[in-house]
Design a protein around this motif. Structure first.
Motif, PDB file in Angstrom:
ATOM      1  N   VAL A 193      -6.399   3.079  -6.287  1.00  0.00           N
ATOM      2  CA  VAL A 193      -7.894   2.658  -6.051  1.00  0.00           C
ATOM      3  C   VAL A 193      -7.983   2.793  -4.579  1.00  0.00           C
ATOM      4  O   VAL A 193      -6.921   2.272  -3.838  1.00  0.00           O
ATOM      5  N   SER A 194      -8.782   3.400  -3.906  1.00  0.00           N
ATOM      6  CA  SER A 194      -9.020   3.809  -2.459  1.00  0.00           C
ATOM      7  C   SER A 194     -10.409   3.698  -1.976  1.00  0.00           C
ATOM      8  O   SER A 194     -11.575   3.646  -2.873  1.00  0.00           O
ATOM      9  N   THR A 195     -10.780   3.704  -0.937  1.00  0.00           N
ATOM     10  CA  THR A 195     -12.055   3.620  -0.106  1.00  0.00           C
ATOM     11  C   THR A 195     -11.967   4.395   1.199  1.00  0.00           C
ATOM     12  O   THR A 195     -11.035   4.544   1.800  1.00  0.00           O
ATOM     13  N   LEU A 230     -13.331  -1.102 -12.189  1.00  0.00           N
ATOM     14  CA  LEU A 230     -11.716  -1.400 -11.910  1.00  0.00           C
ATOM     15  C   LEU A 230     -11.198  -1.879 -13.193  1.00  0.00           C
ATOM     16  O   LEU A 230     -10.050  -1.568 -13.619  1.00  0.00           O
ATOM     17  N   THR A 242      -3.464   0.253  -4.418  1.00  0.00           N
ATOM     18  CA  THR A 242      -4.288   0.303  -3.728  1.00  0.00           C
ATOM     19  C   THR A 242      -3.952   0.982  -2.200  1.00  0.00           C
ATOM     20  O   THR A 242      -3.111   0.771  -1.987  1.00  0.00           O
ATOM     21  N   GLU A 244      -5.444   1.733   1.584  1.00  0.00           N
ATOM     22  CA  GLU A 244      -6.495   1.660   2.552  1.00  0.00           C
ATOM     23  C   GLU A 244      -6.136   1.615   3.974  1.00  0.00           C
ATOM     24  O   GLU A 244      -5.064   1.479   4.392  1.00  0.00           O
ATOM     25  N   LEU A 252      -9.130  -4.162   0.725  1.00  0.00           N
ATOM     26  CA  LEU A 252      -9.394  -3.551  -0.521  1.00  0.00           C
ATOM     27  C   LEU A 252      -8.291  -4.114  -1.538  1.00  0.00           C
ATOM     28  O   LEU A 252      -8.468  -4.536  -2.588  1.00  0.00           O
ATOM     29  N   GLY A 253      -7.104  -4.092  -0.919  1.00  0.00           N
ATOM     30  CA  GLY A 253      -5.950  -4.797  -2.003  1.00  0.00           C
ATOM     31  C   GLY A 253      -5.922  -6.144  -2.029  1.00  0.00           C
ATOM     32  O   GLY A 253      -5.957  -6.243  -3.388  1.00  0.00           O
ATOM     33  N   VAL A 256      -9.102  -6.268  -4.803  1.00  0.00           N
ATOM     34  CA  VAL A 256      -8.611  -5.637  -6.370  1.00  0.00           C
ATOM     35  C   VAL A 256      -7.615  -6.835  -6.971  1.00  0.00           C
ATOM     36  O   VAL A 256      -7.699  -7.069  -8.270  1.00  0.00           O
ATOM     37  N   ARG A 270       0.186  -2.718  -3.001  1.00  0.00           N
ATOM     38  CA  ARG A 270      -0.823  -2.579  -1.911  1.00  0.00           C
ATOM     39  C   ARG A 270      -0.203  -1.623  -0.588  1.00  0.00           C
ATOM     40  O   ARG A 270       0.637  -2.215  -0.081  1.00  0.00           O
TER      41      ARG A 270
END
Length: 306
Positions: A193-195, A230, A242, A244, A252-253, A256, A270
């Motif tokens: 999962v990323s942003t 998610l 995650t 970030e 973000l971590g 989530v 994370r």
């Protein structure tokens, strides 16, 4: 030819200002760096130079919004979110004014400016504020699409932008909907999962991890968060990771982990900045030091997977 996130931001805000006289750009004396000066070059009437006075700038924006304008307030992310936090909460968020807050030079990638300019807690800060939407696009195309949606959406929004000039326009889906994530790759072993700027780093890292089925989810909207996407992706894998460009606490971590702990407990790794200030260096050096280079991302995931 690809264009950087900050260049696309400046050019597109100038376009919005030309098309809509209610759009105003408020600059914290950093227009050359943030590219907000593109608005001044195109339409001086839409550009307000506020100087290095972030608290006053946010207060002026609130006043402008109260009489029907849509001010876009831009400064370096660390200055905007911390120096003007009280004004953001009391003058913008509580009355739910239509103010767009743009945090440029977010994260670590600020080109040799050092720890005073690194913004590693702005996600944690801004997601705690009621009424506040938080957006972190992954490339220039998504930045423009997000800005169009922001322009059409009433209320306070924080846009987190990277300075990184090396990210190509790699996201093929040009649509942007607030609160919706994007599935970039399917997989059954690991979900990453990323942003923001880290989504491209993750995409490159996945290319180097053969023999593992990896799903990749990109969340350009951090608040509200696409909980449903998610959970759908997490239920098929053994490990959730995650990544970030932010402290791993409060970012973000943490988001989530909170969702998974409540609805679908999973092992979570994370990857992000630990509890320390980062030094001064090139973007490449800073990413490597903080475990966010492609090679270090791969190394950490493989160590956890094994």
């Amino acid at each position: 030819m690809s264009i950087s996130v900050r260049d696309r931001f400046g050019k597109h805000l100038a376009k919005l200002a030309l098309e809509d006289s209610k759009v105003l750009a408020l600059d914290g004396d950093l227009g050359n760096s943030t590219r907000l000066d593109a608005v001044e070059k195109e339409t001086e009437d839409s550009f307000l130079q506020m100087g290095i006075a972030e608290q006053n700038m946010v207060g002026v924006a609130a006043g402008l919004a109260s009489v029907g304008f849509q001010p876009w307030v831009c400064s370096f992310a660390t200055f905007l979110t911390k120096r003007a936090f009280d004004q953001i909460v009391v003058s913008v968020a509580q009355p739910n004014f239509d103010v767009k807050l743009v945090g440029s030079y977010s994260g670590l990638l600020t080109s040799n400016t050092g720890k005073t300019h690194h913004s590693l807690d702005d996600i944690a800060i801004m997601t705690t504020i009621p009424h506040m939407i938080v957006i972190a696009p992954g490339d220039a195309n998504e930045t423009e699409a997000a800005m169009n949606t922001m322009h059409q959406t009433k209320g306070p929004i924080y846009l987190r932008l990277t300075r990184d000039e090396t990210i190509p326009a790699f996201l093929l889906d040009s649509e942007f909907e607030i609160g919706k994530g994007k599935m970039l790759a399917e997989g059954t072993d690991i979900l990453i999962v990323s942003t923001g700027s880290m989504t491209y780093q993750v995409a490159k890292a996945i290319e180097k991890m053969d023999g593992i089925s990896i799903a990749h989810q990109h969340f350009p909207t951090i608040k509200p968060f696409d909980k449903e996407m998610l959970l759908e992706g997490a239920k098929h894998v053994q490990l959730v990771v995650t990544v970030e460009e932010h402290y791993i606490r409060g970012g973000l971590g943490s988001i989530v982990s909170e969702i998974l702990s409540e609805y679908l407990p999973k092992k979570v790794l994370r990857i992000g900045v630990l509890d320390a200030y980062s030094g001064c260096g090139t973007d490449v050096e800073i990413l490597e030091e903080n475990g966010l280079s492609v090679e270090r991302i791969v190394e950490q995931i493989m160590r956890k997977w094994e």
